[in-house]
Design a protein around this motif. Structure first.
Motif, PDB file in Angstrom:
ATOM      1  N   CYS A 246      -1.150  -1.834  12.334  1.00 20.70           N
ATOM      2  CA  CYS A 246      -1.939  -2.452  11.257  1.00 20.70           C
ATOM      3  C   CYS A 246      -3.075  -3.275  11.868  1.00 20.70           C
TER       4      CYS A 246
ATOM      5  N   THR B 270      -8.310  -2.039   4.035  1.00 14.99           N
ATOM      6  CA  THR B 270      -7.857  -2.109   2.647  1.00 14.99           C
ATOM      7  C   THR B 270      -8.288  -3.350   1.884  1.00 14.99           C
TER       8      THR B 270
ATOM      9  N   CYS C  71      -4.002   1.845   6.816  1.00 14.79           N
ATOM     10  CA  CYS C  71      -3.342   2.967   6.140  1.00 14.79           C
ATOM     11  C   CYS C  71      -4.325   3.717   5.264  1.00 14.79           C
TER      12      CYS C  71
ATOM     13  N   CYS D 294      -6.506  -5.106  10.408  1.00 13.08           N
ATOM     14  CA  CYS D 294      -6.479  -5.045   8.938  1.00 13.08           C
ATOM     15  C   CYS D 294      -5.854  -6.309   8.353  1.00 13.08           C
TER      16      CYS D 294
ATOM     17  N   HIS E 244       0.796  -1.238   0.000  1.00  6.93           N
ATOM     18  CA  HIS E 244       0.000   0.000   0.000  1.00  6.93           C
ATOM     19  C   HIS E 244       0.828   1.287   0.000  1.00  6.93           C
TER      20      HIS E 244
HETATM   21  S1  SF4 Z   1      -1.553  -4.344   6.928  1.00  7.55           S
HETATM   22 FE1  SF4 Z   1      -3.256  -2.991   6.448  1.00  7.55          FE
HETATM   23  S2  SF4 Z   1      -2.782  -1.115   7.502  1.00  7.55           S
HETATM   24 FE2  SF4 Z   1      -0.915  -2.265   7.440  1.00  7.55          FE
HETATM   25  S3  SF4 Z   1       0.130  -1.489   5.636  1.00  7.55           S
HETATM   26 FE3  SF4 Z   1      -1.013  -3.322   5.030  1.00  7.55          FE
HETATM   27  S4  SF4 Z   1      -2.936  -2.555   4.296  1.00  7.55           S
HETATM   28 FE4  SF4 Z   1      -1.997  -0.897   5.443  1.00  7.55          FE
END
Ligand code: SF4
Lengths: 172, 422
Positions: free
Chosen positions: B357, B379, B297, B360, B122
């Motif tokens: 995180c 996400t 994120c 997620c 991401h």
């Molecule tokens: S785990 Fe989720 S919050 Fe963490 S970087 Fe990946 S998509 Fe973003």
């Protein structure tokens, strides 16, 4: 110089949008590379690891390898997949194929030209893939020489080792 | 040759006059962000020579505070590495903590017109700042920090032109769900956002939309620069040498698509896949949920916490339903605390976790059990993403998640914003 010999193996077919979570499921993320290689497709095709043979071929559709940056390419390499052909490879997954020395290429038409269980042969010298059952030959999309050399040379880590930029370690 | 934003930044960073789709660009990396997973023993190698410590940022994010010995070990490796090479931008557990992409955004580490890489998919989130940011693999990160370079296959660009403005209760997440639902994947393509309506999307909304570019499988997701970006950079990173980069007039896009923001409505992505999977909230209204999650994120910004607080203010989370809210950074947490959002959400029965995180990626602080149903503003809704593979993950906006947490079933957020309507 020939960068590779012709490779061939039995075809395992997958559809569009195969994501990296399927090749390297979350619960295995923090385990060793060896253990990760024993979890490939465990949630969607548990028979894959049981029945596949060294050098077998994965054929996928569009956006193969979508999703997270996890080293799914390393698991495919370590579990013995010979090479992978897809209609289109996800960009991030492709990077990891180059970086971990796993042969993966785009080959438009591949998902209709091959059926489950066919034998696929790949020649990188002339950028073709052949279905030995039907005799049909398809064009494989060439990749830049710098990337091909990294891919068939075992990936980026051996290259950085050779330049003295990172410490050596047994292959993982 | 006229170039798109991505082509222009890659051309400049590779020292070439021009670049076009199909080329291989070997570029100078301005910012290399190492997240905690980079330091897991399976992937990390001892670095013998670092290109430039001032270009490196280290953020512990997926697993903070460390829930396992392995995570703690990875963090220790990262700390040692930072110390060895004098890397100043180390975001360790504490006030500096956060999700790497959110830290990068908060601190203005993503410099307009430059290249940023991180071993997390991401990373494109930094495209909100007119930065060519791309998630790469762990080995790419070792390549980047030791050589200062990265390579990219240059893809074609899809341009989105926004017009109008979102209605109250409709958010950047819904713009994304509209694009993903209507246009599907953008494999090997860059996405460029602009148009007269772009200026109506807040910097936080742009963060959401840019982060979600990974779900389109796009290469680079980049916003045009505007005054809001210039103001933002002046505030958070005034000494940065920015190179705001507009596309050339007459540059070649693969396709140009117009979106009237005023016509969009709240959407939901159905479980197990995001692209081509969006439906209006009304179509799944009444679906029972066990958990609502707002974070990641993409949706851990202060705007997102504000919306959740607005919706749950003075109300109660439904019995048997869990509302978990995770800010993107501890700075956002602190700002939410000062604004009263944390109190409001907590009093309503929601949980505000530290910045990480977390749920997620199903790591901790809200993993899903067998057959559970979650509505998430994060996400990804892949099978098994947030815990057990039998769990079902719907995706919606923070407003929809908050409204649904109050009823225990998927609920249209409209009524909570009705009073705001002109
Ligand atoms: S785990 Fe989720 S919050 Fe963490 S970087 Fe990946 S998509 Fe973003």
């Amino acid at each position: 110089m020939s960068l590779t010999n012709t490779l061939g193996g039995k075809v395992w077919k997958f559809g569009d949008d195969i994501n990296t979570d399927l090749m390297l499921p979350g619960p295995w993320l923090y385990r060793s590379a060896g253990e990760q290689a024993k979890a490939v497709f465990i949630n969607n095709r548990p028979e894959f690891l049981r029945d596949m043979k060294q050098g077998d071929v994965v054929i996928g559709g569009f956006n193969y390898g979508m999703g997270s940056s996890r080293p799914a390419a390393r698991s495919l390499r370590n579990c013995g997949v010979g090479f992978l052909l897809a209609e289109a490879l996800n960009g991030l997954f492709f990077r990891n194929c180059v970086n971990f020395g796993f042969r993966a290429f785009e080959c438009p038409g591949v998902s209709t030209a091959f059926s489950e269980g066919d034998r696929a042969e790949l020649s990188i010298d002339d950028w073709t893939a052949t279905n030995t059952r039907t005799g049909q030959t398809l064009a494989v999309t060439p990749i830049p020489t710098m990337l091909l050399e990294m891919m068939v040379g075992g990936g980026v880590l051996p290259m950085l080792e050779a330049k003295g930029l990172i410490a050596r370690r047994a292959a993982g | 040759m006229p170039m798109t934003i991505a082509e222009k930044i890659l051309a400049h960073a590779s020292g070439q006059a021009s670049i076009s789709p199909g080329d291989l660009a070997v570029v100078d990396v301005e910012t290399a962000v190492l997240m905690d997973m980079t330091f897991l023993p399976e992937g990390w190698r001892e670095v013998l020579s670092l290109h430039d410590p001032s270009k490196v940022v280290i953020v512990f994010d997926h697993l903070v505070p460390a829930p396992t010995i392995q995570a703690a070990t990875a963090h220790a490796t990262g700390r040692r590495f930072a110390k060895q090479y004098g890397i100043e931008r180390l975001h360790d557990v504490g006030l500096d903590q956060g999700i790497a992409h959110a830290v990068v955004a908060d601190r203005g580490y993503a410099i307009p017109g430059t290249v940023l890489v991180n071993g997390d998919s991401h990373t494109c989130a930094a495209g909100a700042f007119n930065c060519a940011a791309r998630g790469v693999g762990g080995p790419d990160m070792l390549f980047a920090i030791t050589t200062g370079k990265a390579w990219f296959r240059v893809g074609e660009t899809i341009r989105y032109d926004f017009a109008g403005a979102l209605r109250p209760g409709v958010s950047a997440k819904d713009i994304f769900l509209h694009i993903a639902g209507t246009h599907g994947a953008h494999v090997n393509q860059n996405v460029e956002y602009g148009g007269p309506g772009m200026h109506t999307i807040s910097m936080n909304g742009r963060r959401t939309l840019a982060a979600m570019g990974a779900e389109l499988s796009a290469e680079f997701t980049i916003f045009e620069p505007d005054d809001a970006l210039a103001d933002y950079m002046r505030t958070v990173n005034p000494t940065a040498q920015t190179r705001p980069t507009m596309p050339d007039p007459d540059c070649l896009y693969r396709e140009r698509r117009a979106i009237d923001l005023g016509l969009l409505e709240p959407l939901i992505a159905l479980p197990d896949g995001i692209v081509n999977n969006s439906v209006p909230v009304g179509q799944v209204e009444g679906q029972r949920i066990d958990q609502a999650f707002v974070g990641s994120c993409a949706n851990g910004t202060l705007d997102d916490l504000a919306v959740v607080a607005h919706v749950v203010n003075g109300r109660k989370v439904a019995k048997g339903t869990r509302l978990i809210v995770t800010p993107g950074t501890q700075s956002i947490y602190l700002a939410a605390l000062k604004a009263g959002y944390v109190e409001t959400i907590t009093a309503a029965g929601g949980i505000v976790t530290p910045a990480t995180c977390g749920a997620c990626v199903g790591g901790h602080l809200g993993a899903l059990g067998p057959d559970e149903i979650c509505l998430t503003a994060s996400t990804r809704n892949f099978k098994g993403r947030m815990g057990d593979p039998s769990a079902k993950i719907y995706m919606g906006s923070p407003a929809t998640c908050a409204a649904s947490a109050l009823t225990g079933v998927i609920t249209h957020p409209g009524t909570f914003f009705a009073g705001d309507r002109a």
